[in-house]
Write a protein that holds these residues in place. Structure first.
Motif, PDB file in Angstrom:
ATOM      1  N   LEU A 266     -81.499 -17.669 -22.330  1.00 55.16           N
ATOM      2  CA  LEU A 266     -81.103 -18.780 -21.454  1.00 55.16           C
ATOM      3  C   LEU A 266     -80.256 -19.809 -22.207  1.00 55.16           C
ATOM      4  CD1 LEU A 266     -84.417 -19.455 -19.493  1.00 55.16           C
ATOM      5  CD2 LEU A 266     -82.173 -19.110 -18.434  1.00 55.16           C
ATOM      6  N   ILE A 267     -80.720 -20.199 -23.397  1.00 53.84           N
ATOM      7  CA  ILE A 267     -80.034 -21.265 -24.130  1.00 53.84           C
ATOM      8  C   ILE A 267     -78.604 -20.877 -24.476  1.00 53.84           C
ATOM      9  CG2 ILE A 267     -80.881 -20.506 -26.409  1.00 53.84           C
ATOM     10  CD1 ILE A 267     -80.436 -24.178 -25.222  1.00 53.84           C
ATOM     11  N   GLN A 268     -78.339 -19.585 -24.714  1.00 55.24           N
ATOM     12  CA  GLN A 268     -76.971 -19.187 -25.048  1.00 55.24           C
ATOM     13  C   GLN A 268     -76.070 -19.256 -23.821  1.00 55.24           C
ATOM     14  OE1 GLN A 268     -76.442 -15.627 -27.413  1.00 55.24           O
ATOM     15  NE2 GLN A 268     -74.277 -15.543 -26.852  1.00 55.24           N
ATOM     16  N   HIS A 269     -76.603 -18.912 -22.654  1.00 56.50           N
ATOM     17  CA  HIS A 269     -75.806 -19.032 -21.421  1.00 56.50           C
ATOM     18  C   HIS A 269     -75.306 -20.466 -21.248  1.00 56.50           C
ATOM     19  CE1 HIS A 269     -76.217 -15.065 -19.494  1.00 56.50           C
ATOM     20  NE2 HIS A 269     -77.453 -15.038 -19.954  1.00 56.50           N
ATOM     21  N   VAL A 270     -76.204 -21.451 -21.424  1.00 54.96           N
ATOM     22  CA  VAL A 270     -75.784 -22.845 -21.198  1.00 54.96           C
ATOM     23  C   VAL A 270     -74.931 -23.364 -22.358  1.00 54.96           C
ATOM     24  CG1 VAL A 270     -77.567 -23.494 -19.544  1.00 54.96           C
ATOM     25  CG2 VAL A 270     -78.050 -23.693 -21.975  1.00 54.96           C
ATOM     26  N   PHE A 271     -75.181 -22.882 -23.580  1.00 55.01           N
ATOM     27  CA  PHE A 271     -74.322 -23.244 -24.712  1.00 55.01           C
ATOM     28  C   PHE A 271     -72.888 -22.789 -24.457  1.00 55.01           C
ATOM     29  CE2 PHE A 271     -72.436 -21.101 -28.518  1.00 55.01           C
ATOM     30  CZ  PHE A 271     -71.929 -22.234 -29.136  1.00 55.01           C
TER      31      PHE A 271
ATOM     32  N   LEU B 103     -79.083 -21.949 -14.226  1.00 51.36           N
ATOM     33  CA  LEU B 103     -77.889 -21.163 -14.529  1.00 51.36           C
ATOM     34  C   LEU B 103     -76.995 -21.124 -13.301  1.00 51.36           C
ATOM     35  CD1 LEU B 103     -79.019 -17.993 -16.535  1.00 51.36           C
ATOM     36  CD2 LEU B 103     -78.261 -20.210 -17.399  1.00 51.36           C
ATOM     37  N   VAL B 104     -75.690 -21.218 -13.531  1.00 49.55           N
ATOM     38  CA  VAL B 104     -74.710 -21.074 -12.456  1.00 49.55           C
ATOM     39  C   VAL B 104     -73.747 -19.968 -12.865  1.00 49.55           C
ATOM     40  CG1 VAL B 104     -72.881 -22.161 -11.116  1.00 49.55           C
ATOM     41  CG2 VAL B 104     -74.900 -23.493 -11.778  1.00 49.55           C
ATOM     42  N   ASN B 105     -73.664 -18.941 -12.049  1.00 48.01           N
ATOM     43  CA  ASN B 105     -72.840 -17.768 -12.354  1.00 48.01           C
ATOM     44  C   ASN B 105     -71.529 -17.867 -11.579  1.00 48.01           C
ATOM     45  OD1 ASN B 105     -72.071 -15.329 -13.387  1.00 48.01           O
ATOM     46  ND2 ASN B 105     -73.381 -14.083 -12.080  1.00 48.01           N
ATOM     47  N   TYR B 106     -70.434 -18.120 -12.308  1.00 48.57           N
ATOM     48  CA  TYR B 106     -69.114 -18.230 -11.674  1.00 48.57           C
ATOM     49  C   TYR B 106     -68.062 -18.098 -12.760  1.00 48.57           C
ATOM     50  CZ  TYR B 106     -65.633 -19.711  -8.223  1.00 48.57           C
ATOM     51  OH  TYR B 106     -64.565 -19.747  -7.347  1.00 48.57           O
ATOM     52  N   LYS B 107     -66.845 -17.707 -12.362  1.00 49.54           N
ATOM     53  CA  LYS B 107     -65.787 -17.466 -13.354  1.00 49.54           C
ATOM     54  C   LYS B 107     -65.411 -18.737 -14.108  1.00 49.54           C
ATOM     55  CE  LYS B 107     -62.093 -17.545  -9.837  1.00 49.54           C
ATOM     56  NZ  LYS B 107     -62.846 -17.458  -8.581  1.00 49.54           N
ATOM     57  N   GLN B 108     -65.440 -19.899 -13.437  1.00 49.57           N
ATOM     58  CA  GLN B 108     -65.294 -21.181 -14.136  1.00 49.57           C
ATOM     59  C   GLN B 108     -66.674 -21.825 -14.198  1.00 49.57           C
ATOM     60  OE1 GLN B 108     -62.969 -24.265 -12.229  1.00 49.57           O
ATOM     61  NE2 GLN B 108     -62.947 -25.574 -14.036  1.00 49.57           N
ATOM     62  N   GLY B 109     -67.129 -22.134 -15.402  1.00 46.82           N
ATOM     63  CA  GLY B 109     -68.472 -22.673 -15.574  1.00 46.82           C
ATOM     64  C   GLY B 109     -68.683 -23.954 -14.777  1.00 46.82           C
ATOM     65  N   CYS B 110     -69.933 -24.210 -14.431  1.00 46.87           N
ATOM     66  CA  CYS B 110     -70.270 -25.399 -13.642  1.00 46.87           C
ATOM     67  C   CYS B 110     -69.843 -26.678 -14.351  1.00 46.87           C
ATOM     68  CB  CYS B 110     -71.774 -25.415 -13.361  1.00 46.87           C
ATOM     69  SG  CYS B 110     -72.317 -26.797 -12.331  1.00 46.87           S
ATOM     70  N   LEU B 111     -70.123 -26.791 -15.661  1.00 47.75           N
ATOM     71  CA  LEU B 111     -69.760 -28.023 -16.370  1.00 47.75           C
ATOM     72  C   LEU B 111     -68.249 -28.192 -16.434  1.00 47.75           C
ATOM     73  CD1 LEU B 111     -70.801 -30.521 -17.815  1.00 47.75           C
ATOM     74  CD2 LEU B 111     -70.681 -29.243 -19.964  1.00 47.75           C
ATOM     75  N   SER B 112     -67.511 -27.106 -16.584  1.00 43.18           N
ATOM     76  CA  SER B 112     -66.053 -27.179 -16.586  1.00 43.18           C
ATOM     77  C   SER B 112     -65.531 -27.708 -15.245  1.00 43.18           C
ATOM     78  CB  SER B 112     -65.463 -25.797 -16.879  1.00 43.18           C
ATOM     79  OG  SER B 112     -64.057 -25.822 -16.801  1.00 43.18           O
ATOM     80  N   GLN B 113     -66.141 -27.245 -14.142  1.00 39.63           N
ATOM     81  CA  GLN B 113     -65.785 -27.775 -12.816  1.00 39.63           C
ATOM     82  C   GLN B 113     -66.062 -29.278 -12.747  1.00 39.63           C
ATOM     83  OE1 GLN B 113     -67.410 -25.431  -9.458  1.00 39.63           O
ATOM     84  NE2 GLN B 113     -67.853 -23.809 -10.936  1.00 39.63           N
ATOM     85  N   MET B 114     -67.201 -29.684 -13.313  1.00 45.18           N
ATOM     86  CA  MET B 114     -67.572 -31.109 -13.293  1.00 45.18           C
ATOM     87  C   MET B 114     -66.626 -31.956 -14.140  1.00 45.18           C
ATOM     88  SD  MET B 114     -71.689 -30.597 -13.577  1.00 45.18           S
ATOM     89  CE  MET B 114     -72.094 -32.353 -13.674  1.00 45.18           C
ATOM     90  N   ILE B 115     -66.173 -31.395 -15.261  1.00 51.86           N
ATOM     91  CA  ILE B 115     -65.208 -32.126 -16.106  1.00 51.86           C
ATOM     92  C   ILE B 115     -63.929 -32.396 -15.317  1.00 51.86           C
ATOM     93  CG2 ILE B 115     -63.706 -31.931 -18.133  1.00 51.86           C
ATOM     94  CD1 ILE B 115     -66.444 -32.460 -19.131  1.00 51.86           C
TER      95      ILE B 115
ATOM     96  N   ALA C 154     -68.908 -24.498  -7.301  1.00 56.58           N
ATOM     97  CA  ALA C 154     -68.748 -23.104  -6.868  1.00 56.58           C
ATOM     98  C   ALA C 154     -69.600 -22.210  -7.751  1.00 56.58           C
ATOM     99  CB  ALA C 154     -67.269 -22.699  -6.969  1.00 56.58           C
ATOM    100  N   GLY C 155     -70.226 -21.201  -7.160  1.00 59.85           N
ATOM    101  CA  GLY C 155     -71.012 -20.248  -7.938  1.00 59.85           C
ATOM    102  C   GLY C 155     -72.430 -20.109  -7.420  1.00 59.85           C
ATOM    103  N   ASP C 156     -73.116 -19.094  -7.918  1.00 58.69           N
ATOM    104  CA  ASP C 156     -74.512 -18.837  -7.552  1.00 58.69           C
ATOM    105  C   ASP C 156     -75.427 -19.544  -8.539  1.00 58.69           C
ATOM    106  OD1 ASP C 156     -73.857 -17.124  -5.407  1.00 58.69           O
ATOM    107  OD2 ASP C 156     -73.547 -15.458  -6.793  1.00 58.69           O
ATOM    108  N   HIS C 157     -76.353 -20.335  -7.993  1.00 59.10           N
ATOM    109  CA  HIS C 157     -77.295 -21.089  -8.833  1.00 59.10           C
ATOM    110  C   HIS C 157     -78.636 -20.381  -8.880  1.00 59.10           C
ATOM    111  CE1 HIS C 157     -80.551 -24.298  -8.946  1.00 59.10           C
ATOM    112  NE2 HIS C 157     -80.056 -24.287 -10.167  1.00 59.10           N
TER     113      HIS C 157
END
Length: 296
Positions: free
Chosen positions: A44-49, A142-154, A257-260
């Motif tokens: 899990l931690i690597q996905h969010v990293f 976790l949010v599964n999408y081609k552009q990461g959730c945090l990147s969308q938020m930025i 955007a993405g599956d949470h």
């Protein structure tokens, strides 16, 4: 990603609250941090990293507790493992191991000595964050999408500044499980946040728009967290401190955007493993067959 407004400070730091005991996964978490539980081939931690790294984060702050040394070790350079993989010609595995390493000088650790709530965990990172905006990523989400959730938020933050939270609609009968948004003006996927209520009863909820574990906050939130006021469940709630920023700074929610997947419980964790397994190019078709077999 460049800021459209030069007055908006870049988000360089991210806080990962990882001090929790993971009691929902006992006995698996007796000796292993829940953040090390794997979703497909990565913990899990690597996905969010990786999500934070993709969004341009440069400093990674872990708020840890007792028995969490494995988290630190996971991101460290491991010469023996790399030499073995190199000698055996396992270059694809070697690339994966190297990709999981934290750049030198970018991992910072602080401890939350007592489990006093998410707000308290974030307060423990105050000195490391300093006087600049920062992100928070909860590894349970976790949010599964081609552009990461945090990147969308930025992207949203670069347009609006201030504070940005990730939000999604939930069934009204489940509002008592979440922080819920009092919605202001809506503009596409972005909503102005007029208020935040922690775990309201369905009848009292101002909307069904819930906060998930992704935040971009201004450092002034620490002024409110430092009061150590307890809220829902007798804990120091991050939601309460964030609510005090509303009206003094821009505050927006992003319908990402993405599956949470809520991996804090067994059901969400299993669903995430199925979803990530099915989208894996190596094993996806086989995972789909296994699911079909057991569903039948």
């Amino acid at each position: 990603m460049s800021n459209q407004n030069s007055n908006i400070k870049p988000v360089r730091k991210a806080v990962f609250p990882v001090a929790g005991l993971g009691t929902r996964f006992l006995p698996a978490t007796k000796a292993m941090p829940k953040e090390m539980l794997p979703i497909n081939d990565k913990p899990l931690i690597q996905h969010v990293f990786e999500e934070a790294r993709e969004a341009g984060i440069e400093e990674f702050i872990f708020v840890t507790g007792r028995g969490k040394e494995m988290l630190e070790e996971h991101f460290d350079f491991q010469p023996e493992l790399e030499q073995t993989l190199e000698a055996r010609g396992k270059h694809d595995m070697l690339a994966k191991v190297r990709d999981s390493e934290m750049p030198a000088g970018s991992l910072f650790l602080t401890r939350q000595p007592k489990p006093l709530g998410l707000g308290h965990a974030i307060w423990c990172a105050k000195k490391l964050v300093g006087d600049e905006p920062f992100a928070i990523l909860l590894p349970d989400d976790l949010v599964n999408y081609k552009q990461g959730c945090l990147s969308q938020m930025i992207d949203t933050y670069n347009n609006h500044g201030g504070n940005v939270i990730a939000v999604k609609d939930v069934p009204r009968e489940e509002t008592s499980k979440y922080g819920i948004v009092d919605i202001g003006i809506e503009d596409g996927n972005t909503v102005a946040v007029n208020g935040l209520v922690e775990k309201p009863k369905p009848a009292d909820a101002p909307s069904t728009l819930s906060v998930i574990g992704r935040y971009i906050l201004q450092p002034e939130v620490f002024d409110h967290l430092s009061a150590f006021e307890t809220g829902a469940g007798g804990e120091i709630q991050l939601t309460d401190a964030m609510a005090r920023l509303i009206g003094t700074q821009p505050f927006h929610g992003l319908r990402f955007a993405g599956d949470h997947f809520d991996c804090g419980g067994r059901l969400g964790f299993i669903e995430a493993n199925i979803a990530y397994g099915m989208s894996d190019s190596d094993i996806g078709a086989d995972v789909a067959e296994i699911v079909k077999k057991h569903a039948g």
